[in-house]
Design an enzyme around this catalytic site. Structure first.
Site, PDB file in Angstrom:
ATOM      1  N   THR A 101       0.419  -0.996  -0.607  1.00  0.00           N
ATOM      2  CA  THR A 101       0.067  -0.348  -0.298  1.00  0.00           C
ATOM      3  C   THR A 101       0.910   1.487   0.104  1.00  0.00           C
ATOM      4  OG1 THR A 101      -1.745  -1.621   1.055  1.00  0.00           O
ATOM      5  CG2 THR A 101      -1.730   1.169   0.443  1.00  0.00           C
ATOM      6  N   LYS A 176      -7.187   1.266  -2.925  1.00  0.00           N
ATOM      7  CA  LYS A 176      -7.250   0.614  -1.752  1.00  0.00           C
ATOM      8  C   LYS A 176      -7.668   1.782  -0.494  1.00  0.00           C
ATOM      9  CE  LYS A 176      -5.391  -1.896   1.448  1.00  0.00           C
ATOM     10  NZ  LYS A 176      -3.789  -2.133   1.710  1.00  0.00           N
ATOM     11  N   LYS A 244       0.555   4.724   8.700  1.00  0.00           N
ATOM     12  CA  LYS A 244       1.037   5.308   7.244  1.00  0.00           C
ATOM     13  C   LYS A 244       0.180   5.412   5.927  1.00  0.00           C
ATOM     14  CE  LYS A 244       2.396   2.113   4.967  1.00  0.00           C
ATOM     15  NZ  LYS A 244       1.572   1.005   3.362  1.00  0.00           N
TER      16      LYS A 244
END
Length: 292
Positions: A101, A176, A244
């Site tokens: 990701t 995502k 993150k």
């Protein structure tokens, strides 16, 4: 399109999810070249027949399909574009698939640089955590050229069950972000529901039996709430990596002029947990915010 006997797969990133994913490909009979910053994590794969290398450069020299799933965007950039990187040292007609990701912007940069070398790049982040990886039931969201996606579909089929081509380069990463935005607010609700059940004197396990299959149902409620109840906060997906992802989504949303109050709240709560020493725990450790 490669014939199966001509395919040599390189796999970089043997972590919580990567180890299982690489194992599935090895079990399907593909020659497998592996690299991870910590060799010990790959020992089981090596024992089963995978070949160890000492750098992404060596992987690029030996494999014609390379999959990466590493930690942070800066890791992705180094693995692909650094001095010992895949694109820097790769061969023409190599297929590269980043399943980390990462940022949509970096995905486009990798795609563009790969094109210059005659390589074929896809951004293909996944959802499903350690369970999805172990059971080869990941959701895989893919950006890049349609033809390249079609050529790699057989490999994706060994890793997941919900594989969707989303569009041009960066589209997988944007998708995502949608996934992480939905999870972030949902996790708050899941934790609040479990804590509420406990404070009301209910058996949270029987509560889950009632609500997990109804309108409140979600993957997190079915898979992570039981871990909360059992005090299992081992990482299927690290808090540090979720933070993150949240930061990437916040930056992308801000660039589009979009407010994300649910996501902002999730960042605040997870940041407090990380500061309290929980960054290596699984995302279900958000439960501890209320249980302190």
């Amino acid at each position: 399109m490669f014939l199966p006997e001509n395919t040599v797969i390189g796999f970089i990133g043997i972590g919580v999810m990567g180890k299982s994913m690489a194992g599935h490909l090895l079990n399907k009979g593909y020659p497998l070249i592996v690299y991870s910053r910590t060799k010990e994590k790959a020992e089981e794969l090596i024992a089963d027949g995978a070949e160890w290398t000492n750098s992404p450069k060596e992987v690029a020299q030996k494999a014609n399909v390379i999959i990466t799933i590493v930690g942070y965007p800066q890791d992705v950039e180094e693995v692909y574009l650094g001095e010992n990187g895949i694109i820097t040292n790769g061969k023409e007609d190599t297929y590269i698939i980043d399943m980390t990701t990462s940022t949509p912007t970096l995905a486009v940069k990798i795609y563009t640089e790969a094109k210059k070398k005659g390589m074929h790049a896809l951004d293909a982040p996944v959802s499903g955590g350690d369970i999805g990886a172990k059971e080869a039931k990941l959701s895989i969201m893919v950006g890049g050229d349609q033809q390249v996606f079609d050529e790699m579909k057989e490999i994706f089929n060994h890793l997941g069950t919900n594989i969707v081509y989303q569009g041009q380069a960066g589209s997988g990463q944007h998708t995502k972000m949608c996934n992480q935005i939905a999870i972030a607010s949902n996790m708050i609700g899941v934790c609040e529901a479990v804590i509420y059940a406990e404070k009301a004197g209910l058996n949270p396990e029987t509560v889950l039996q009632s609500i997990s299959s109804g309108a409140a149902g979600s993957w997190s409620l079915s898979n992570l709430a039981p871990r909360m109840i059992n005090g299992d906060f081992a990482p299927g997906f690290y808090i540090k990596h979720f933070i993150k992802d949240i930061n990437i989504a916040l930056e992308e949303a801000e660039a589009m002029g979009m407010e994300t109050p649910g996501l902002s709240l999730a960042k605040k709560l997870y940041a407090q947990l990380a500061e309290a020493g929980e960054e290596q725990s699984g995302t279900q450790a958000l439960y501890k915010y209320w249980d302190r």
